[in-house]
Design a protein around this motif. Structure first.
Motif, PDB file in Angstrom:
ATOM      1  N   LEU A  47       0.696  -1.169   0.074  1.00 17.52           N
ATOM      2  CA  LEU A  47      -0.010   0.129  -0.057  1.00 17.52           C
ATOM      3  C   LEU A  47       0.859   1.282   0.143  1.00 17.52           C
ATOM      4  O   LEU A  47       1.800   1.426   0.855  1.00 17.52           O
ATOM      5  N   VAL A  48       0.503   2.265  -0.969  1.00 15.68           N
ATOM      6  CA  VAL A  48       1.221   3.292  -0.757  1.00 15.68           C
ATOM      7  C   VAL A  48       0.337   4.608  -0.140  1.00 15.68           C
ATOM      8  O   VAL A  48       0.493   5.263   0.729  1.00 15.68           O
ATOM      9  N   ALA A  49      -1.032   4.564  -0.826  1.00 12.68           N
ATOM     10  CA  ALA A  49      -2.085   5.712   0.001  1.00 12.68           C
ATOM     11  C   ALA A  49      -3.476   5.158  -0.221  1.00 12.68           C
ATOM     12  O   ALA A  49      -3.652   4.309  -1.367  1.00 12.68           O
ATOM     13  N   ALA A  50      -4.168   5.482   0.530  1.00  7.83           N
ATOM     14  CA  ALA A  50      -5.772   5.259   0.230  1.00  7.83           C
ATOM     15  C   ALA A  50      -6.476   6.577   0.603  1.00  7.83           C
ATOM     16  O   ALA A  50      -6.067   7.251   1.512  1.00  7.83           O
ATOM     17  N   PHE A  68       4.269  12.038  -1.140  1.00  6.73           N
ATOM     18  CA  PHE A  68       3.408  11.629  -1.998  1.00  6.73           C
ATOM     19  C   PHE A  68       1.851  12.273  -1.443  1.00  6.73           C
ATOM     20  O   PHE A  68       1.985  12.271   0.014  1.00  6.73           O
ATOM     21  N   THR A  69       1.024  12.697  -2.347  1.00  4.79           N
ATOM     22  CA  THR A  69      -0.325  13.059  -1.977  1.00  4.79           C
ATOM     23  C   THR A  69      -1.458  12.473  -2.650  1.00  4.79           C
ATOM     24  O   THR A  69      -1.460  12.554  -3.962  1.00  4.79           O
ATOM     25  N   LEU A  81      -2.599  10.523  -7.543  1.00  4.86           N
ATOM     26  CA  LEU A  81      -1.267  10.326  -6.467  1.00  4.86           C
ATOM     27  C   LEU A  81      -0.124  11.410  -7.045  1.00  4.86           C
ATOM     28  O   LEU A  81       0.479  10.952  -8.331  1.00  4.86           O
ATOM     29  N   GLN A  82       0.022  12.459  -6.374  1.00  3.83           N
ATOM     30  CA  GLN A  82       1.068  13.451  -6.664  1.00  3.83           C
ATOM     31  C   GLN A  82       2.452  12.755  -6.009  1.00  3.83           C
ATOM     32  O   GLN A  82       2.330  12.620  -4.640  1.00  3.83           O
TER      33      GLN A  82
END
Length: 116
Positions: A47-50, A68-69, A81-82
């Motif tokens: 997982l990176v981001a949710a 990251f955003t 995903l920035q």
């Protein structure tokens, strides 16, 4: 059926930025959580981001460390995903994951390569 189309990957030098997009289309009644995962060479998918439907975000701090955003545009059924300050260890295939109509969908992935 829901389709996911990812875009925005590519080759970038260390320290550079990329913005990934994942657009969901098809017969969509609702979208709950949206997320980005990645799988590097010889590693497991992580997982990176949710982000929830209400905009609450969750980051894998060990991966992201403030670089990251994740965001979403509910009107466009799209998650972004920035990625800033990219490092060679960010090289991976990035997959989006969308829970739409209470069904789990995965994108085919977009390659991100960061050169040193």
């Amino acid at each position: 059926q829901v389709q996911l189309v990812e875009s925005g990957g590519g080759l970038v030098q260390a320290g550079g930025s990329l913005r990934l997009s994942c657009a969901a289309s098809g017969r969509i009644f609702n979208i709950r959580d949206m997320a980005w995962y990645r799988q590097g060479p010889g590693t497991q998918r992580e997982l990176v981001a949710a982000i929830s439907s209400g905009g609450r975000t969750n980051y894998a701090d060990s991966v992201v460390k403030g670089r990251f955003t994740i965001s979403r545009d509910n009107a466009k059924n799209t998650v972004y995903l920035q990625m800033n300050s990219l490092k060679p260890e960010d090289t991976a295939v990035y997959h989006c994951r969308v829970i739409a109509n209470e069904v789990d969908y995965w994108g085919q992935g977009t390659q991100v390569t960061v050169s040193s």
